[in-house]
Design a protein around this motif. Structure first.
Motif, PDB file in Angstrom:
ATOM      1  N   VAL A   4       0.829  -1.207   0.000  1.00  0.00           N
ATOM      2  CA  VAL A   4       0.000   0.000   0.000  1.00  0.00           C
ATOM      3  C   VAL A   4       0.866   1.260   0.000  1.00  0.00           C
ATOM      4  CG1 VAL A   4      -1.769   1.279   1.276  1.00  0.00           C
ATOM      5  CG2 VAL A   4      -1.956  -1.184   1.059  1.00  0.00           C
ATOM      6  N   ASP A   5       1.991   1.216   0.697  1.00  0.00           N
ATOM      7  CA  ASP A   5       2.923   2.348   0.663  1.00  0.00           C
ATOM      8  C   ASP A   5       3.430   2.580  -0.761  1.00  0.00           C
ATOM      9  OD1 ASP A   5       2.674   2.843   3.355  1.00  0.00           O
ATOM     10  OD2 ASP A   5       4.510   1.777   3.928  1.00  0.00           O
ATOM     11  N   SER A   6       3.661   1.493  -1.491  1.00  0.00           N
ATOM     12  CA  SER A   6       4.128   1.617  -2.876  1.00  0.00           C
ATOM     13  C   SER A   6       3.083   2.277  -3.765  1.00  0.00           C
ATOM     14  CB  SER A   6       4.476   0.231  -3.442  1.00  0.00           C
ATOM     15  OG  SER A   6       5.509  -0.384  -2.706  1.00  0.00           O
ATOM     16  N   LEU A   7       1.804   2.164  -3.372  1.00  0.00           N
ATOM     17  CA  LEU A   7       0.725   2.790  -4.141  1.00  0.00           C
ATOM     18  C   LEU A   7       0.542   4.261  -3.779  1.00  0.00           C
ATOM     19  CD1 LEU A   7      -2.053   0.022  -3.996  1.00  0.00           C
ATOM     20  CD2 LEU A   7      -0.285   0.364  -5.731  1.00  0.00           C
ATOM     21  N   GLY A   8       1.296   4.731  -2.777  1.00  0.00           N
ATOM     22  CA  GLY A   8       1.168   6.125  -2.368  1.00  0.00           C
ATOM     23  C   GLY A   8       0.091   6.338  -1.319  1.00  0.00           C
ATOM     24  N   TYR A   9      -0.117   5.338  -0.462  1.00  0.00           N
ATOM     25  CA  TYR A   9      -1.166   5.423   0.561  1.00  0.00           C
ATOM     26  C   TYR A   9      -0.901   6.539   1.547  1.00  0.00           C
ATOM     27  CZ  TYR A   9      -3.631   4.236   4.914  1.00  0.00           C
ATOM     28  OH  TYR A   9      -4.389   4.277   6.060  1.00  0.00           O
ATOM     29  N   GLU A  10      -1.957   7.288   1.860  1.00  0.00           N
ATOM     30  CA  GLU A  10      -1.942   8.268   2.931  1.00  0.00           C
ATOM     31  C   GLU A  10      -3.225   8.112   3.731  1.00  0.00           C
ATOM     32  OE1 GLU A  10      -1.468  12.206   1.497  1.00  0.00           O
ATOM     33  OE2 GLU A  10       0.449  11.826   0.504  1.00  0.00           O
ATOM     34  N   ARG A  11      -3.105   8.068   5.034  1.00  0.00           N
ATOM     35  CA  ARG A  11      -4.322   7.963   5.865  1.00  0.00           C
ATOM     36  C   ARG A  11      -5.022   9.309   5.872  1.00  0.00           C
ATOM     37  NH1 ARG A  11      -5.808   4.291  10.360  1.00  0.00           N
ATOM     38  NH2 ARG A  11      -7.737   5.142  11.186  1.00  0.00           N
ATOM     39  N   THR A  12      -6.199   9.339   5.299  1.00  0.00           N
ATOM     40  CA  THR A  12      -6.956  10.579   5.190  1.00  0.00           C
ATOM     41  C   THR A  12      -8.418  10.316   5.548  1.00  0.00           C
ATOM     42  OG1 THR A  12      -7.442  10.149   2.861  1.00  0.00           O
ATOM     43  CG2 THR A  12      -5.479  11.473   3.355  1.00  0.00           C
ATOM     44  N   ASP A  53       4.633  -7.961  -6.248  1.00  0.00           N
ATOM     45  CA  ASP A  53       5.558  -7.500  -7.287  1.00  0.00           C
ATOM     46  C   ASP A  53       4.899  -7.510  -8.673  1.00  0.00           C
ATOM     47  OD1 ASP A  53       7.515  -7.148  -5.380  1.00  0.00           O
ATOM     48  OD2 ASP A  53       8.520  -9.064  -5.798  1.00  0.00           O
ATOM     49  N   GLU A  54       4.061  -8.513  -8.924  1.00  0.00           N
ATOM     50  CA  GLU A  54       3.340  -8.574 -10.201  1.00  0.00           C
ATOM     51  C   GLU A  54       2.375  -7.403 -10.344  1.00  0.00           C
ATOM     52  OE1 GLU A  54       1.566 -12.479 -10.414  1.00  0.00           O
ATOM     53  OE2 GLU A  54       3.492 -13.417  -9.901  1.00  0.00           O
ATOM     54  N   CYS A  84      -8.503   6.784 -11.173  1.00  0.00           N
ATOM     55  CA  CYS A  84      -8.890   5.545 -10.491  1.00  0.00           C
ATOM     56  C   CYS A  84      -7.758   4.967  -9.651  1.00  0.00           C
ATOM     57  CB  CYS A  84      -9.322   4.501 -11.517  1.00  0.00           C
ATOM     58  SG  CYS A  84     -10.871   4.878 -12.340  1.00  0.00           S
ATOM     59  N   PHE A  85      -6.536   5.268 -10.022  1.00  0.00           N
ATOM     60  CA  PHE A  85      -5.372   4.746  -9.311  1.00  0.00           C
ATOM     61  C   PHE A  85      -4.823   5.855  -8.410  1.00  0.00           C
ATOM     62  CE2 PHE A  85      -0.787   4.660  -8.932  1.00  0.00           C
ATOM     63  CZ  PHE A  85      -0.572   3.388  -8.435  1.00  0.00           C
ATOM     64  N   PRO A  86      -4.543   5.638  -7.125  1.00  0.00           N
ATOM     65  CA  PRO A  86      -4.580   4.334  -6.449  1.00  0.00           C
ATOM     66  C   PRO A  86      -5.858   4.092  -5.644  1.00  0.00           C
ATOM     67  CG  PRO A  86      -3.415   5.891  -5.090  1.00  0.00           C
ATOM     68  CD  PRO A  86      -3.904   6.666  -6.294  1.00  0.00           C
ATOM     69  N   ASP A  87      -6.966   4.693  -6.076  1.00  0.00           N
ATOM     70  CA  ASP A  87      -8.173   4.623  -5.258  1.00  0.00           C
ATOM     71  C   ASP A  87      -8.810   3.245  -5.203  1.00  0.00           C
ATOM     72  OD1 ASP A  87      -7.862   7.220  -4.539  1.00  0.00           O
ATOM     73  OD2 ASP A  87      -9.245   8.031  -6.022  1.00  0.00           O
ATOM     74  N   HIS A  88      -8.332   2.298  -6.011  1.00  0.00           N
ATOM     75  CA  HIS A  88      -8.802   0.928  -5.850  1.00  0.00           C
ATOM     76  C   HIS A  88      -8.385   0.384  -4.489  1.00  0.00           C
ATOM     77  CE1 HIS A  88     -11.051  -1.141  -8.969  1.00  0.00           C
ATOM     78  NE2 HIS A  88     -10.555  -0.296  -9.833  1.00  0.00           N
ATOM     79  N   SER A  89      -7.253   0.828  -3.975  1.00  0.00           N
ATOM     80  CA  SER A  89      -6.849   0.379  -2.642  1.00  0.00           C
ATOM     81  C   SER A  89      -7.684   1.054  -1.565  1.00  0.00           C
ATOM     82  CB  SER A  89      -5.364   0.658  -2.409  1.00  0.00           C
ATOM     83  OG  SER A  89      -5.100   2.054  -2.410  1.00  0.00           O
ATOM     84  N   MET A  90      -8.172   2.295  -1.855  1.00  0.00           N
ATOM     85  CA  MET A  90      -9.010   2.993  -0.883  1.00  0.00           C
ATOM     86  C   MET A  90     -10.295   2.210  -0.615  1.00  0.00           C
ATOM     87  SD  MET A  90     -10.734   6.786  -1.059  1.00  0.00           S
ATOM     88  CE  MET A  90      -9.176   7.614  -1.359  1.00  0.00           C
TER      89      MET A  90
END
Length: 327
Positions: A24-32, A269-270, A295-301
């Protein structure tokens, strides 16, 4: 050679949490603090209410409206309101079908035959055996309003695969051998079928905003990979807590001889490699690149803001505030 599930040593929840946080950090996650549109939620609930089928009173269906609206409001936030209603309804239909395998026997029996007959009745234009499935057919018919006709067909085909392979896995003769993975190709194959990633990948590029299919078509496989495998990575924590071994990570571990944690790392990694390829293909493509970036990285959101994935337990939750877009 398949390794019995009972002989695979599961990773610790700490190891899983560290792997997921790294991804998630690699996707640019920020707790908001994220918002959920009450107007959208109201519009979505108004549709099944209008059917007069009592669906809006069924706790199993009502409980997933929040998640479905979240998919549209967070992942496809750049789409017009009307399309977000459609995406919400589409996702809402997915959740009841996807819990088919965990329903008690009498509930599963209510769905099994109508779903097994769904494709045939669709082809022969016969009424479905469940009125809710008739409404699903009507939803299929709306897809060309928002997506290119060929892309709309791909979206529908993806959902048809989802229904078919959900049912196949619940056939008694298949379910009895669920722990016997005989082919390394089977886990990714079935995941690509029952995850309907193509539908959600094509939904990124609406007909009016992105009319030239050739610009993004070659990116669809990698976007599908990202969508599906991201779900596998971010679902793995709750699945491990539940003791669920019927997932891509454990399926791959059974045939590769690697540990589940090693397979989780490979899947992570994939995912990241797929993202890099999409970025390269859409770089400099204007509104097509913008559609992907929206849409990216909001799929992780969708996972971090939804309680069902339990990611707040490992420090990856999002606070959700409901707002009304009309105010």
């Amino acid at each position: 050679m398949s390794i019995p599930t009972s002989q695979i040593i599961p990773p610790s929840t700490t190891e899983v949490a560290e792997m997921i946080r790294s991804y998630v950090d690699s996707l640019g996650y920020e707790r908001t603090v994220v918002t959920l549109d009450l107007q959208l939620k109201s519009e979505v609930m108004a549709v099944p209410t209008s059917w007069s089928l009592g669906v809006e009173k069924n706790p199993r269906y009502v409980a997933v409206v929040h998640n479905s609206v979240g998919m549209a409001d967070w992942v496809y936030r750049h789409h017009p309101f009307e399309i977000k209603v459609f995406v919400s309804l589409w996702t809402w239909r997915v959740f009841p079908f996807s819990v088919f395998s965990i329903l008690v026997d009498d509930q599963a029996a209510e769905l099994r035959i109508p779903l097994e007959q769904f494709h045939l009745r669709l082809l022969t234009a016969e009424p479905q055996m469940d009125p809710l499935l008739d409404r699903l057919v009507l939803l299929f018919q709306q897809t060309p309003r928002y997506w290119d006709p060929i892309c709309a067909s791909a979206i529908v085909c993806s959902f048809l695969d989802f229904i078919n392979y959900t049912i196949i896995q619940e056939r008694a003769e298949v379910k009895s051998k669920r722990d016997q993975v005989q082919s390394a190709s089977w886990p990714p194959y079935i995941r690509a079928k029952d995850g309907q990633p193509d539908a959600f990948a094509y939904m990124v590029f609406t007909r009016d905003a992105c009319p030239d299919v050739s610009v993004y078509l070659h990116a669809i496989p990698d976007i599908s990979t990202f969508i599906n495998l991201t779900n596998d990575v971010l679902s793995f924590y709750k699945e491990e807590l539940a003791g669920d071994k019927h997932n891509l990570v454990h399926g791959r571990a059974q045939t590769s001889g690697a540990t589940p944690l090693d397979e989780l790392a490979s899947i992570k990694d994939e995912c990241l490699a797929a993202i890099r390829r999409v970025r390269a293909m859409l770089h400099g493509k204007g509104k097509y690149e913008e559609a992907w970036q929206a849409c990216f990285p909001d799929h992780s959101m969708f996972h971090t803001a939804t309680d069902r994935y339990r990611l707040s337990e490992i420090g990856l939750g999002q606070d959700v505030v409901e707002i009304n877009s009309n105010t």
